[in-house]
Write a protein that holds these residues in place. Structure first.
Motif, PDB file in Angstrom:
ATOM      1  N   LEU A 275     -68.648 -17.953   0.891  1.00 51.74           N
ATOM      2  CA  LEU A 275     -68.337 -17.063  -0.224  1.00 51.74           C
ATOM      3  C   LEU A 275     -68.754 -15.637   0.099  1.00 51.74           C
ATOM      4  CD1 LEU A 275     -69.693 -19.262  -3.161  1.00 51.74           C
ATOM      5  CD2 LEU A 275     -67.326 -19.057  -2.377  1.00 51.74           C
TER       6      LEU A 275
ATOM      7  N   LEU B 174     -71.223 -21.348  -6.876  1.00 54.68           N
ATOM      8  CA  LEU B 174     -70.999 -20.028  -7.473  1.00 54.68           C
ATOM      9  C   LEU B 174     -72.250 -19.534  -8.188  1.00 54.68           C
ATOM     10  CD1 LEU B 174     -67.402 -20.475  -8.928  1.00 54.68           C
ATOM     11  CD2 LEU B 174     -68.070 -19.281  -6.836  1.00 54.68           C
TER      12      LEU B 174
ATOM     13  N   HIS C  19     -70.428 -11.730  -8.731  1.00 57.46           N
ATOM     14  CA  HIS C  19     -69.523 -12.876  -8.626  1.00 57.46           C
ATOM     15  C   HIS C  19     -68.745 -12.750  -7.307  1.00 57.46           C
ATOM     16  CE1 HIS C  19     -67.192 -16.195 -10.244  1.00 57.46           C
ATOM     17  NE2 HIS C  19     -66.098 -15.581  -9.825  1.00 57.46           N
TER      18      HIS C  19
END
Length: 87
Positions: free
Chosen positions: A69, A21, A31
């Motif tokens: 992601l 992350l 994010h």
């Protein structure tokens, strides 16, 4: 065809999620909102992603330690490359 921008990280353990992350946020300055993992991913990895507030998708045809992601942004069309070449 899915034009969403995805980045992949190798994650073998739940504690590796924080690093992935952090790398995503350092690169894209946002994010992530979604994650895609293998059906064979470690349960602790899936739990860590959910704890981080991500929507988790499970896909069959993925490497077990790959975590993809995205922040949901769409990829820009690159037709301008072809237009410039024709000039």
């Amino acid at each position: 065809m899915d034009k969403t921008v995805w980045r992949v990280y190798r994650v073998e353990r739940g504690e590796d999620i924080a690093k992935a992350l952090g790398l995503f946020e350092a690169r894209l300055k946002v994010h992530p909102t979604r994650a895609r993992v293998s059906t064979k991913a470690a349960p602790e990895v899936v739990q860590a992603l959910k704890a981080a507030g991500l929507e988790v998708e499970v896909a069959e045809r993925q490497i077990p330690w790959d975590v993809w992601l995205t922040d949901g942004r769409r990829a820009e069309e690159q037709m301008s490359l072809f237009e410039e070449a024709e000039r």
